[in-house]
Every structure is written in C-alpha cells, then in structure tokens.
Scaffold this active site. Structure first.
Site, PDB file in Angstrom:
ATOM      1  CE  LYS A  33      31.435  59.131  37.499  1.00 28.98           C
ATOM      2  NZ  LYS A  33      31.920  57.771  37.798  1.00 28.98           N
ATOM      3  CE1 TYR A 240      23.646  81.767  61.945  1.00 28.90           C
ATOM      4  CE2 TYR A 240      24.666  81.079  59.894  1.00 28.90           C
ATOM      5  CZ  TYR A 240      23.589  81.606  60.584  1.00 28.90           C
ATOM      6  OH  TYR A 240      22.468  81.962  59.902  1.00 28.90           O
TER       7      TYR A 240
HETATM    8  C1  PLP Z   1      33.290  57.682  37.479  1.00 32.12           C
HETATM    9  C2  PLP Z   1      33.758  56.486  36.749  1.00 32.12           C
HETATM   10  C3  PLP Z   1      34.815  56.588  35.822  1.00 32.12           C
HETATM   11  C4  PLP Z   1      35.675  57.818  35.718  1.00 32.12           C
HETATM   12  O1  PLP Z   1      36.499  57.869  36.867  1.00 32.12           O
HETATM   13  P1  PLP Z   1      37.567  59.003  37.126  1.00 32.12           P
HETATM   14  O2  PLP Z   1      38.264  58.566  38.364  1.00 32.12           O
HETATM   15  O3  PLP Z   1      36.798  60.262  37.314  1.00 32.12           O
HETATM   16  O4  PLP Z   1      38.459  59.069  35.944  1.00 32.12           O
HETATM   17  C5  PLP Z   1      35.108  55.478  35.051  1.00 32.12           C
HETATM   18  N1  PLP Z   1      34.429  54.310  35.210  1.00 32.12           N
HETATM   19  C6  PLP Z   1      33.433  54.166  36.114  1.00 32.12           C
HETATM   20  C7  PLP Z   1      32.745  52.873  36.245  1.00 32.12           C
HETATM   21  C8  PLP Z   1      33.075  55.236  36.911  1.00 32.12           C
HETATM   22  O5  PLP Z   1      32.092  55.103  37.830  1.00 32.12           O
END
Ligand code: PLP
Length: 342
Positions: A33, A240
């Site tokens: 993702k 800044y």
């Molecule tokens: C993002 C996510 C994962 C992967 O999690 P990591 O901590 O990056 O290994 C797995 N399951 C769900 C539902 C997630 O949202």
C-alpha cells in the site's frame, strides 16, 4: 536537478521477504500500500513476485489496479478498505479481492458482484476497520465462501503489550470452526511467533527494512546534492527564524531537498546527514526545498550528503524527527531520481 537520488536495493527487499517468509509455515503475502511504502508499488510488487509472493495487499482499489497492471492476471490482490461505494467497476475490472469490513460492504458486494471473490476483516480490538463482534453473528455465514478471514493487531510493535494476547484470543474465538484461510500477523505479529501466523502472514514495513524487524537489510539510501557551501563567521545565523547561530566559524552546505520532499520540518536542528563516515548536523530550520548542513568537519567539500543510508536507517531518522519509519518512508516525495540497485 532532482532533489537527490533514492537508491532502492532490490536484493535487500527480496532478502527481507525471504527471511520473513522463512519464519512462518504458511504463506507470505506482501503489503504494498501507499505506493509500496513510498518506494514505487509496481517496482516493489514485481520484485516480490519474483521472490515468490503470489498475494498482495493494498489500501484502496485504485492502488490495486496499479498492482494488477504491473503483475498481470495471476496474483491475488486484496484491498484492506474493502468494497467502498464507487469501487465496483475497479474491483471487477482489476479482479481485486476486497476485505469486507461491515454489513453494508457485505451487502454491496453481494448485490453488485455476487460471483466475485471477497475476504472478511474482523475488528478484534483495534476499533479501526472490520466487522465488530456484534456484527459477527449475522455476518459469519459469509465466512465459508471467503478467500480469507483476517484481523490486525494494534500493538504488535510491542510484543509485551497485553493487547496482543487479547486480540489473538478474540480472533481465535471469532474464527473457531471456520475453514476459510486466516491471517492476523503483519511484520510485528510475524516476529511474535507461530501462534500469530495462522495460514498467511502479511508483512509490510519489515520488507522495506523498518522497525520492528530489527534484522532487516536496509533497502533505501537517500543522497542529496549540495548546491553551495558558504563559510560563516561566529555570530551568523542560518535559516528561517534564525534559530541557529554559529558560535565559531562554520562551513554550511545548502542541500537540495526539504519538507516538500518528505524531510519533515520536525527534523529541524535534529537530524544528521553523512559525508561517507563523517556525521554532519542539520542546522536551523528545514525549508520547503532546502536543508542547511554543517560540513565544517568534512575532509573535502562534499558534493552529496546521505540522509538515509548505512549510518542512518529510516527508524533513526524518524526518531530524530519524533515520528516512525513508516511515516518517513511513505512521505518520500516525487522529486527524487530513483535508482534501482539490482
Ligand atoms: C499496513 C498493514 C499491514 C502491514 O503492516 P506492517 O506493520 O507494515 O507490516 C498489514 N495489515 C494491515 C491491515 C495493515 O493496515
């Protein structure tokens, strides 16, 4: 000139997948993702498919369509957000498998795509996504046809947290007697051992070299080009709001990257960049497109400085900025040139 070069080590990515997969007797999916945690989801998914992954998880249907284009028809592509209003055409065309999260999503899926595969996501205590225990008596009949019944742990980065065992017990109770494949563990759950693995583990961050997978091989190196170097006198301010004032004469390199490239402003005066083995402190505020770095200790004027690399993982940089490696990775902007190391 790009705001630096993001080196992505595909052999490290493959090695992390293989090493995580070796911890479980079941199958190992890959979570890709958020554009493959910022590294480029098509590249990451193709690499992991070659390493043996045949199941991928994304957050949204749009992300799933990108993965389908990259991988062709064979792999399973699961969507955590389920079957949302408006997703039906993409789910059908890209042959995605939504993880249905509510009675409404179950009804929508059965009304619009009655023959299309689906999974079910259960809320076992995180209160974020999934069917709640109260929904379960009426939804449970749909589990026999599901390709996967899954849930997610809220505290798996802390193995001692009592919520892990509580969620494991809740998942066990809700899925008792079901024949559908089950999945509970992301990276943290994978590391907690076999009781959490069920039929499929689904790591994300560990693949990309991040905490809590301490043994991960680093996947990214981020080198930033120096635009100019100036010598400043004691008493001169940098950046800044003049938050940094040199107390002795210093050499300050101005580097092409800033918070618009995901190097968040909270790193101001706190992060370190590296010239080979020489640490160079970031001084003053992070600007939108620029960083100012004290390179006084460098043997020669550096042409580039590394902000991620062998001396500094995403987690070390994240800690300096008061955040987590996930946020550093997924914030990496679009302006970097990407260089793949096979
Ligand atoms: C993002 C996510 C994962 C992967 O999690 P990591 O901590 O990056 O290994 C797995 N399951 C769900 C539902 C997630 O949202």
């Amino acid at each position: 000139m790009a705001s630096g070069t993001l080196h992505i080590d595909l052999s490290a990515l493959r090695a992390n997948y293989t090493a995580l997969a070796a911890r479980s007797a079941g199958r190992t999916a890959a979570v890709v993702k958020a554009d493959g945690y910022g590294l480029g989801s098509a590249l990451v998914a193709q690499t992991l498919a070659r390493a043996g992954a045949d199941t991928f998880f994304v957050a949204t249907a749009e992300e799933g369509a990108v993965i389908r284009n990259a991988l062709g028809p064979a792999p399973t592509i699961n969507v955590f957000s389920g079957h949302m209003d408006g997703d039906t055409p993409l789910i059908r065309e890209a042959a995605l498998t939504p993880m249905l999260n509510s009675p409404e999503q179950i009804a929508r899926h059965h009304d619009t795509l009655p023959d299309a595969p689906y999974g079910l996501q259960l809320d076992t205590g995180m209160s974020r996504l999934g069917l709640a225990p109260a929904d379960w008596p009426s939804a449970r009949s749909h589990a026999e046809e599901a390709t996967l019944v899954m849930s997610h742990l809220a505290c798996a980065d802390d193995p001692a947290h009592p919520q892990n065992a509580a969620q494991l017990a809740a998942f066990g109770e809700m899925t008792a007697g079901l024949t559908a494949p089950k999945s509970l563990a992301a990276t943290g759950g994978t590391l907690m051992g076999a009781a959490y693995h069920f039929d499929m583990i689904r790591p994300g961050i560990g693949l990309y070299g991040g905490f809590p997978y301490a043994d991960a091989q680093p996947v990214v190196r981020l080198s930033l080009p120096v635009i100019q170097i100036r010598e400043i006198a004691a008493g001169t301010s940098v950046g800044y709001s003049a938050t940094y004032v040199a107390d002795t004469p210093r050499k300050i390199a101005t580097v092409s990257a800033g918070y618009a490239d995901g190097l968040i402003r909270a790193m101001s005066s706190r992060a370190t960049l590296w010239d080979g083995d020489t640490p160079c402190p970031l001084v003053g505020r992070v600007s939108m497109d620029l960083l100012t770095i004290d390179v006084t200790e460098c043997a020669a004027p550096p042409e580039t400085l590394d902000i991620l690399g062998p001396h500094q993982s995403v987690d070390i940089l994240a800690e300096a900025a008061g955040t987590i490696g996930y946020e550093i990775l997924t914030a990496l902007g679009a302006r970097y040139a990407r260089k793949v190391v096979a």
